[in-house]
Write a protein that holds these residues in place. Structure first.
Motif, PDB file in Angstrom:
ATOM      1  N   MET A  24      72.371-104.918  92.730  1.00 40.18           N
ATOM      2  CA  MET A  24      73.604-105.496  93.267  1.00 40.18           C
ATOM      3  C   MET A  24      74.652-105.627  92.147  1.00 40.18           C
ATOM      4  SD  MET A  24      74.028-109.069  95.249  1.00 40.18           S
ATOM      5  CE  MET A  24      72.298-109.083  95.664  1.00 40.18           C
ATOM      6  N   ASN A  25      75.863-105.236  92.483  1.00 39.63           N
ATOM      7  CA  ASN A  25      76.930-105.331  91.494  1.00 39.63           C
ATOM      8  C   ASN A  25      77.624-106.687  91.628  1.00 39.63           C
ATOM      9  OD1 ASN A  25      79.059-105.039  89.803  1.00 39.63           O
ATOM     10  ND2 ASN A  25      80.042-103.357  90.914  1.00 39.63           N
ATOM     11  N   PRO A  26      77.481-107.550  90.606  1.00 39.33           N
ATOM     12  CA  PRO A  26      78.021-108.906  90.749  1.00 39.33           C
ATOM     13  C   PRO A  26      79.536-109.006  90.579  1.00 39.33           C
ATOM     14  CG  PRO A  26      76.966-108.675  88.621  1.00 39.33           C
ATOM     15  CD  PRO A  26      76.791-107.358  89.336  1.00 39.33           C
ATOM     16  N   ALA A  27      80.202-107.910  90.170  1.00 47.87           N
ATOM     17  CA  ALA A  27      81.633-108.016  89.837  1.00 47.87           C
ATOM     18  C   ALA A  27      82.448-108.539  91.025  1.00 47.87           C
ATOM     19  CB  ALA A  27      82.160-106.650  89.388  1.00 47.87           C
ATOM     20  N   GLY A  71      72.999-126.520  94.130  1.00 54.19           N
ATOM     21  CA  GLY A  71      73.258-125.378  94.997  1.00 54.19           C
ATOM     22  C   GLY A  71      74.178-124.375  94.337  1.00 54.19           C
ATOM     23  N   ALA A  72      75.166-124.875  93.576  1.00 56.00           N
ATOM     24  CA  ALA A  72      76.075-123.970  92.880  1.00 56.00           C
ATOM     25  C   ALA A  72      75.325-123.159  91.833  1.00 56.00           C
ATOM     26  CB  ALA A  72      77.200-124.775  92.227  1.00 56.00           C
ATOM     27  N   GLY A  73      74.408-123.816  91.106  1.00 53.72           N
ATOM     28  CA  GLY A  73      73.613-123.102  90.117  1.00 53.72           C
ATOM     29  C   GLY A  73      72.764-122.021  90.766  1.00 53.72           C
ATOM     30  N   LEU A  74      72.137-122.381  91.910  1.00 53.10           N
ATOM     31  CA  LEU A  74      71.284-121.433  92.620  1.00 53.10           C
ATOM     32  C   LEU A  74      72.079-120.226  93.123  1.00 53.10           C
ATOM     33  CD1 LEU A  74      68.399-122.013  94.883  1.00 53.10           C
ATOM     34  CD2 LEU A  74      70.355-121.101  96.075  1.00 53.10           C
ATOM     35  N   THR A  75      73.279-120.482  93.650  1.00 52.50           N
ATOM     36  CA  THR A  75      74.095-119.392  94.197  1.00 52.50           C
ATOM     37  C   THR A  75      74.474-118.392  93.110  1.00 52.50           C
ATOM     38  OG1 THR A  75      74.974-120.868  95.851  1.00 52.50           O
ATOM     39  CG2 THR A  75      76.212-118.871  95.434  1.00 52.50           C
ATOM     40  N   THR A 113      71.422-116.410  92.055  1.00 52.17           N
ATOM     41  CA  THR A 113      71.004-115.409  93.048  1.00 52.17           C
ATOM     42  C   THR A 113      71.940-114.206  93.050  1.00 52.17           C
ATOM     43  OG1 THR A 113      70.175-117.196  94.411  1.00 52.17           O
ATOM     44  CG2 THR A 113      70.411-115.056  95.472  1.00 52.17           C
ATOM     45  N   LEU A 114      73.239-114.463  92.982  1.00 54.87           N
ATOM     46  CA  LEU A 114      74.204-113.379  93.176  1.00 54.87           C
ATOM     47  C   LEU A 114      74.545-112.641  91.897  1.00 54.87           C
ATOM     48  CD1 LEU A 114      76.622-114.956  95.796  1.00 54.87           C
ATOM     49  CD2 LEU A 114      74.735-113.375  96.162  1.00 54.87           C
ATOM     50  N   THR A 115      74.477-113.304  90.739  1.00 54.78           N
ATOM     51  CA  THR A 115      74.912-112.647  89.508  1.00 54.78           C
ATOM     52  C   THR A 115      73.851-112.641  88.420  1.00 54.78           C
ATOM     53  OG1 THR A 115      75.762-114.622  88.423  1.00 54.78           O
ATOM     54  CG2 THR A 115      77.240-113.507  89.965  1.00 54.78           C
ATOM     55  N   GLY A 116      72.774-113.396  88.592  1.00 52.39           N
ATOM     56  CA  GLY A 116      71.753-113.459  87.557  1.00 52.39           C
ATOM     57  C   GLY A 116      72.070-114.414  86.413  1.00 52.39           C
ATOM     58  N   ALA A 117      73.181-115.156  86.527  1.00 50.07           N
ATOM     59  CA  ALA A 117      73.543-116.108  85.466  1.00 50.07           C
ATOM     60  C   ALA A 117      72.590-117.296  85.498  1.00 50.07           C
ATOM     61  CB  ALA A 117      74.971-116.589  85.673  1.00 50.07           C
ATOM     62  N   PRO A 118      72.341-117.944  84.325  1.00 48.18           N
ATOM     63  CA  PRO A 118      71.490-119.139  84.339  1.00 48.18           C
ATOM     64  C   PRO A 118      72.105-120.252  85.193  1.00 48.18           C
ATOM     65  CG  PRO A 118      72.356-118.694  82.120  1.00 48.18           C
ATOM     66  CD  PRO A 118      72.770-117.557  82.982  1.00 48.18           C
ATOM     67  N   SER A 119      71.242-121.160  85.718  1.00 45.41           N
ATOM     68  CA  SER A 119      71.703-122.180  86.672  1.00 45.41           C
ATOM     69  C   SER A 119      72.843-123.043  86.145  1.00 45.41           C
ATOM     70  CB  SER A 119      70.536-123.091  87.058  1.00 45.41           C
ATOM     71  OG  SER A 119      69.552-122.356  87.714  1.00 45.41           O
ATOM     72  N   TRP A 120      72.790-123.386  84.825  1.00 46.04           N
ATOM     73  CA  TRP A 120      73.779-124.347  84.333  1.00 46.04           C
ATOM     74  C   TRP A 120      75.195-123.780  84.401  1.00 46.04           C
ATOM     75  CZ3 TRP A 120      76.876-123.018  80.281  1.00 46.04           C
ATOM     76  CH2 TRP A 120      76.425-121.998  79.428  1.00 46.04           C
ATOM     77  N   VAL A 121      75.331-122.451  84.425  1.00 48.24           N
ATOM     78  CA  VAL A 121      76.672-121.858  84.484  1.00 48.24           C
ATOM     79  C   VAL A 121      77.374-122.265  85.781  1.00 48.24           C
ATOM     80  CG1 VAL A 121      77.984-119.709  84.545  1.00 48.24           C
ATOM     81  CG2 VAL A 121      75.983-119.911  83.054  1.00 48.24           C
ATOM     82  N   GLY A 122      76.654-122.092  86.912  1.00 48.58           N
ATOM     83  CA  GLY A 122      77.239-122.461  88.196  1.00 48.58           C
ATOM     84  C   GLY A 122      77.518-123.948  88.287  1.00 48.58           C
ATOM     85  N   GLN A 123      76.574-124.763  87.754  1.00 47.68           N
ATOM     86  CA  GLN A 123      76.745-126.215  87.818  1.00 47.68           C
ATOM     87  C   GLN A 123      77.980-126.671  87.049  1.00 47.68           C
ATOM     88  OE1 GLN A 123      72.917-127.387  86.346  1.00 47.68           O
ATOM     89  NE2 GLN A 123      71.871-126.770  88.231  1.00 47.68           N
ATOM     90  N   VAL A 124      78.129-126.168  85.818  1.00 49.81           N
ATOM     91  CA  VAL A 124      79.275-126.575  85.010  1.00 49.81           C
ATOM     92  C   VAL A 124      80.576-126.019  85.612  1.00 49.81           C
ATOM     93  CG1 VAL A 124      80.368-126.342  82.742  1.00 49.81           C
ATOM     94  CG2 VAL A 124      77.919-126.845  82.908  1.00 49.81           C
ATOM     95  N   ALA A 125      80.510-124.777  86.156  1.00 47.39           N
ATOM     96  CA  ALA A 125      81.716-124.189  86.746  1.00 47.39           C
ATOM     97  C   ALA A 125      82.244-125.066  87.883  1.00 47.39           C
ATOM     98  CB  ALA A 125      81.407-122.781  87.266  1.00 47.39           C
ATOM     99  N   VAL A 126      81.344-125.495  88.793  1.00 49.79           N
ATOM    100  CA  VAL A 126      81.780-126.367  89.887  1.00 49.79           C
ATOM    101  C   VAL A 126      82.355-127.667  89.340  1.00 49.79           C
ATOM    102  CG1 VAL A 126      80.935-127.836  91.748  1.00 49.79           C
ATOM    103  CG2 VAL A 126      80.362-125.439  91.729  1.00 49.79           C
ATOM    104  N   ALA A 127      81.679-128.255  88.346  1.00 49.46           N
ATOM    105  CA  ALA A 127      82.140-129.522  87.776  1.00 49.46           C
ATOM    106  C   ALA A 127      83.553-129.398  87.225  1.00 49.46           C
ATOM    107  CB  ALA A 127      81.176-129.986  86.691  1.00 49.46           C
ATOM    108  N   VAL A 128      83.830-128.286  86.511  1.00 52.11           N
ATOM    109  CA  VAL A 128      85.156-128.106  85.906  1.00 52.11           C
ATOM    110  C   VAL A 128      86.218-127.949  87.000  1.00 52.11           C
ATOM    111  CG1 VAL A 128      86.579-126.529  84.544  1.00 52.11           C
ATOM    112  CG2 VAL A 128      84.291-127.179  83.748  1.00 52.11           C
TER     113      VAL A 128
END
Lengths: 522, 125
Positions: free
Chosen positions: A1-4, A139-143, A146-161
């Protein structure tokens, strides 16, 4: 899957949310703008905002995953979350709006005329808010994983910011527009792929369809009440969801943006329609997932069924576009619920715990400080509770709300006999019992006996206990009814256009309002 | 003529107007003054609204709330199909949502009617 494509879609949602928020910024100038958008929001816009805020990670991802894994018994979640709004409509909506309070602690102070009740309510708002914030960040970390392969904390911090950037400049007004936008985005993000999936499924040849039907034709999955203690667990879940919605702090704060009690009712009616329409979609995803992605059950990744379905059926550009759309919708779900929770937790923190001086410049600065604190604590708690299952944390937040604020609201609005002592006793007992169940579940207390069953789904025990404690405590202190309870009842129930004495309560002067002598005729 | 004078002296008009006037103007102030009469009015509004709310709750409890018990007592329901879909799936999705919306709509109509009646009473209409 292409995450771009997915990353581009998620960034676009974040920027669009901030842009819609910035548009609202031009209107928000005073303290009451920050808290409640000066109460000038129309019913459809407000209903979209309420629904957008309410449909969280659990609704967007969790429901479909649970239905895929466990079948018909999990239909109680979407039904209960909608029925919760019906009970909120009939017992709470109009009187709560007429109370004129900004937050649940405001209501507690208005009705019981006790600063202790106010402080206990504040602590519970912060506790329930943070408990509900954790699954959103998870849930943000999980998403993103799942979709891009990034570690969970990336999604968590992104939502927080993004939540901080959305709330800090404009407060509630900008949040109202952002939430309304998020409802329609989430609906579109689930509706479009489902349309393509159903068309693709209908055009498949017969042999293929028969091969997959085996997974659906399983008694445990199709027929209700599967598993041990199913009747108790189902009723406890029904009680928690039906009664919990009215006690969620970020839901209740929305009702203050209606112009009057009558508008609050009509808004809630629109909310019932918007939620019902939305919740048919996750149910469809659960069933389609059973047909097309049954292997997710074995690998324990049912939560990602909504995210993975489009790319399993469609290749190339269509698959990528639909996946990006679903990813954007999921991100909207985390953003809207988290902003709502942060606004209400920060509102309570800045009003009750950080309040340092008068004047609205001061108020806004404290609100911003409280926002940063709430988000930071939420992120830290998320890091600490990696192993708590997402969907269950949401169910427990509903159980705590149903065991604390639901009895306070229902008895406070409809029974003039409720005293401050009764209310505080009920909040402490209900919050203590349901809170202990949350902690026990979080730290993995796993007992096979009845106590273990009750701990995993406490509402059927804790809700009646709280009601009983409040009634009993109030009857024992019958002589200490709040001084202005008669005027408070007039305020809660009489239509606004009638000229009546509704008592001196005003939420921006909460610490002094009850000590002022009231002029009375006769 | 003397019978006319006697009739004119009977003081019927004056007490009747004053009695009517106090009744029209005073309900709001009775409520403000927290007299027993004022309390009766506001309690009657609360009662009618609470009766309506409890009625909605009762309908919901018997229909939706009764489903788990029904499934428990009559497990065969799980095997009935309607339009090719098992009955519990239909009851817990389309039917449940439709019932919730209809109940909400009926409630809002009746609650506004109760409030209008109360307003009419207070404004002497």
């Amino acid at each position: 899957m292409n995450p771009a494509a997915t990353i581009a879609a998620i960034v676009a949602v974040s920027i669009a949310s901030l842009a819609v928020g910035a548009f609202g910024l031009r209107f928000s100038r005073t303290v009451s703008d920050f808290y409640v958008a000066s109460r000038g929001v129309g019913p459809v816009l407000n209903a979209s905002a309420i629904s957008g805020e309410y449909l969280s990670a659990a609704s967007f991802l969790g429901v479909a995953g649970l239905i895929l894994a466990r079948g018909v018994d999990m239909l109680w979640l979407p039904v209960g979350w909608t029925a919760g709004y019906l009970l909120l409509l009939v017992f709470v909506a109009a009187p709560l709006r007429r109370s004129g309070a900004y937050t649940l602690p405001d209501f507690a102070a208005l009705r019981t005329e006790s600063q202790t009740a106010r402080r206990v309510a504040s602590a519970l708002v912060v506790a329930i808010g943070l408990l509900y914030l954790i699954p959103q960040f998870q849930g943000a970390g999980l998403t993103l994983r799942t979709l891009t392969g990034a570690p969970s904390w990336v999604g968590q911090v992104a939502v927080a910011v993004v939540v901080c950037l959305a709330v800090l400049p404009g407060g509630m007004r900008s949040v109202t527009l952002v939430q309304a936008f998020h409802y329609w985005l989430k609906l579109l993000a689930l509706l479009t792929p489902v349309f393509f999936l159903l068309v693709a499924l209908a055009s498949r040849d017969g042999a293929d369809a028969v091969g997959t039907l085996g997974a659906v034709d399983v008694t445990d999955w199709v027929e209700p009440l599967g598993g041990d203690h199913a009747l108790y667990l189902t009723y406890s879940l029904v009680l928690a969801t039906f009664l919990g919605a009215m006690g969620l702090p970020h839901v209740v704060v929305r009702f203050y943006t209606n112009p009057d009690g009558r508008a609050a009712r009509r808004t809630t009616l629109v909310v019932l329609a918007l939620l019902s329409g939305f919740y048919l979609l996750p149910i469809l995803y659960g069933v389609l997932g059973r047909l097309l992605a049954f292997d997710l059950v074995a690998s324990g990744r049912t939560d990602s069924v909504v995210l993975e379905l489009p790319s399993r059926v469609f290749d190339g550009v269509l698959g990528q576009a639909l996946t990006a759309l679903v990813g954007a919708g999921a991100f909207a779900a985390f953003l809207s619920t988290s902003t709502g929770l942060v606004v209400s937790v920060a509102g309570v923190l800045s009003q009750d715990l950080l309040r340092s001086g008068p004047g609205h410049r001061h108020g806004i600065r404290t609100f911003r400080l409280a926002t940063v604190i709430a988000v930071a604590v939420g992120v830290v708690l998320t890091f600490l509770s990696v192993n708590v299952p997402v969907a269950h944390a949401v169910e427990l937040a509903f159980a705590v709300a149903a065991s604390t604020f639901c009895p306070l609201l229902v008895l406070g609005i409809w029974w003039r006999g409720l005293t401050a002592v009764g209310a505080v006793a009920g909040l402490v007992v209900g919050g203590g019992l349901s809170g202990s169940a949350v902690l026990a579940t979080t730290f993995g207390v796993d007992r096979g006996d009845w106590l273990g069953v009750i701990i995993s789904q406490p509402a059927a025990v804790t809700v009646p206990t709280t009601f009983a404690t409040m009634v009993l405590g109030s009857l024992l202190t019958r002589g200490r009814r709040p001084e202005h309870v008669a005027q408070t009842m007039v305020r809660l129930h009489a239509p606004e256009h009638l000229v009546l004495n509704r008592g001196p309560f005003h939420p921006e002067r909460t610490t002094v309002h009850r000590t002022e002598p009231t002029a009375r005729r006769g | 003529m003397s019978s006319d004078e006697v009739r004119a002296r009977v003081r019927v008009v004056s007490p009747r107007t004053s009695a009517a006037r106090t009744r029209v103007t005073s309900i709001a102030s009775e409520i403000d003054d927290q007299t027993r009469l004022g309390e009766v009015y506001i309690v009657s509004l609360m009662r009618s609204q609470l009766r309506l709310a409890v009625g909605v709750l009762a309908v919901l409890a018997v229909t939706l709330g009764g489903l788990p018990l029904l499934f428990h007592l009559v497990p065969q329901i799980g095997r009935i199909e309607l339009f090719g879909v098992p009955l519990p799936w239909l009851l817990l999705s389309v039917f449940a949502f439709a019932e919730i919306i209809v109940l909400g709509w009926l409630y809002v109509r009746q609650a506004e009617k109760n409030e209008d009646d109360f307003s009419d009473l207070l404004e002497g209409r």
